[in-house]
Write an enzyme that holds these catalytic residues in place. Sequence first.
Site, PDB file in Angstrom:
ATOM      1  N   HIS A   1       4.570  15.295  -4.861  1.00  0.00           N
ATOM      2  CA  HIS A   1       3.323  14.855  -4.212  1.00  0.00           C
ATOM      3  C   HIS A   1       2.524  16.071  -3.742  1.00  0.00           C
ATOM      4  O   HIS A   1       1.310  16.150  -3.924  1.00  0.00           O
ATOM      5  CB  HIS A   1       3.622  14.014  -2.956  1.00  0.00           C
TER       6      HIS A   1
ATOM      7  N   LYS B   1       6.792  -4.527   1.542  1.00  0.00           N
ATOM      8  CA  LYS B   1       7.740  -3.577   0.932  1.00  0.00           C
ATOM      9  C   LYS B   1       8.515  -2.860   2.034  1.00  0.00           C
ATOM     10  O   LYS B   1       7.906  -2.282   2.933  1.00  0.00           O
ATOM     11  CB  LYS B   1       6.944  -2.569   0.092  1.00  0.00           C
TER      12      LYS B   1
ATOM     13  N   ARG C   1       3.233  12.063 -14.334  1.00  0.00           N
ATOM     14  CA  ARG C   1       4.484  12.778 -14.611  1.00  0.00           C
ATOM     15  C   ARG C   1       4.820  12.747 -16.093  1.00  0.00           C
ATOM     16  O   ARG C   1       5.392  13.690 -16.624  1.00  0.00           O
ATOM     17  CB  ARG C   1       5.640  12.133 -13.827  1.00  0.00           C
TER      18      ARG C   1
ATOM     19  N   SER D   1      10.048   9.482  -5.075  1.00  0.00           N
ATOM     20  CA  SER D   1      10.625   9.257  -3.742  1.00  0.00           C
ATOM     21  C   SER D   1      11.858   8.356  -3.829  1.00  0.00           C
ATOM     22  O   SER D   1      12.851   8.574  -3.127  1.00  0.00           O
ATOM     23  CB  SER D   1       9.595   8.602  -2.816  1.00  0.00           C
TER      24      SER D   1
HETATM   25  O1  PNS Z   1       3.401   5.791  -4.120  1.00  0.00           O
HETATM   26  P1  PNS Z   1       3.104   4.490  -4.829  1.00  0.00           P
HETATM   27  O2  PNS Z   1       3.815   3.341  -4.153  1.00  0.00           O
HETATM   28  O3  PNS Z   1       3.378   4.575  -6.293  1.00  0.00           O
HETATM   29  O4  PNS Z   1       1.520   4.259  -4.653  1.00  0.00           O
HETATM   30  C1  PNS Z   1       0.872   3.141  -5.240  1.00  0.00           C
HETATM   31  C2  PNS Z   1      -0.539   2.950  -4.642  1.00  0.00           C
HETATM   32  C3  PNS Z   1      -0.496   2.877  -3.145  1.00  0.00           C
HETATM   33  C4  PNS Z   1      -1.398   4.133  -5.052  1.00  0.00           C
HETATM   34  C5  PNS Z   1      -1.106   1.646  -5.272  1.00  0.00           C
HETATM   35  O5  PNS Z   1      -0.161   0.647  -5.165  1.00  0.00           O
HETATM   36  C6  PNS Z   1      -2.395   1.188  -4.598  1.00  0.00           C
HETATM   37  O6  PNS Z   1      -3.435   1.750  -4.824  1.00  0.00           O
HETATM   38  N1  PNS Z   1      -2.270   0.139  -3.750  1.00  0.00           N
HETATM   39  C7  PNS Z   1      -3.349  -0.373  -2.963  1.00  0.00           C
HETATM   40  C8  PNS Z   1      -3.684  -1.808  -3.344  1.00  0.00           C
HETATM   41  C9  PNS Z   1      -4.731  -1.845  -4.450  1.00  0.00           C
HETATM   42  O7  PNS Z   1      -5.795  -1.284  -4.334  1.00  0.00           O
HETATM   43  N2  PNS Z   1      -4.386  -2.543  -5.549  1.00  0.00           N
HETATM   44  C10 PNS Z   1      -5.212  -2.670  -6.713  1.00  0.00           C
HETATM   45  C11 PNS Z   1      -4.842  -1.632  -7.732  1.00  0.00           C
HETATM   46  S1  PNS Z   1      -5.822  -1.773  -9.190  1.00  0.00           S
END
Ligand code: PNS
Length: 159
Positions: A17, A41, A90, A127
Amino acid sequence: MTRVVCPGSFDPVTNGHLDIVRRASRLFDEVVVAVLVNESKKSLFSLEERMDLLAQATEDLPNVSVASFRGLLVNFCTEHGISAIVKGLRAVSDFDYELQMAQMNGSLTDVDTVFVPTSPEYSFLASSLVKEVARGGGDVSGLVPDFVLQRLDREFGRA
Ligand code: PNS
């Protein structure tokens, strides 16, 4: 001035990150690291702990700040004058879902997504894997900052 967001769960922040945040901070004027509040979650670290660890990890980067958000990321972007979402890729396997999210976010607003290739030494890092290895007593030093390592050790009863 270009303000961007690096979003994620950061449970906990890893060197992968930080590689992306650091590089984004060189490319853009301001970077907001935004931690998703996801009540459905279960996380190992509380929101406050995740934000504290991120703040410590980025304290040498003056144009980086840490925030949290609930709900849609694009709404957070609109409310905070953020024009782009920065995501690390990645591997090709990340691309499928990331492209879908980028296109969905782009269809909802004019917020763009910028993909940054993860540095090869972090291409396997997640993570969830760090937690699994740390829980099992494996060595994750070098994959997370030292103060995250200490928190993991404490969490898994080794300090
Ligand atoms: O570290 P992560 O859990 O892989 O991050 C995922 C994250 C937070 C970037 C993604 O789940 C997100 O943007 N969530 C917010 C909800 C949202 O906007 N959803 C629509 C996505 S198109």
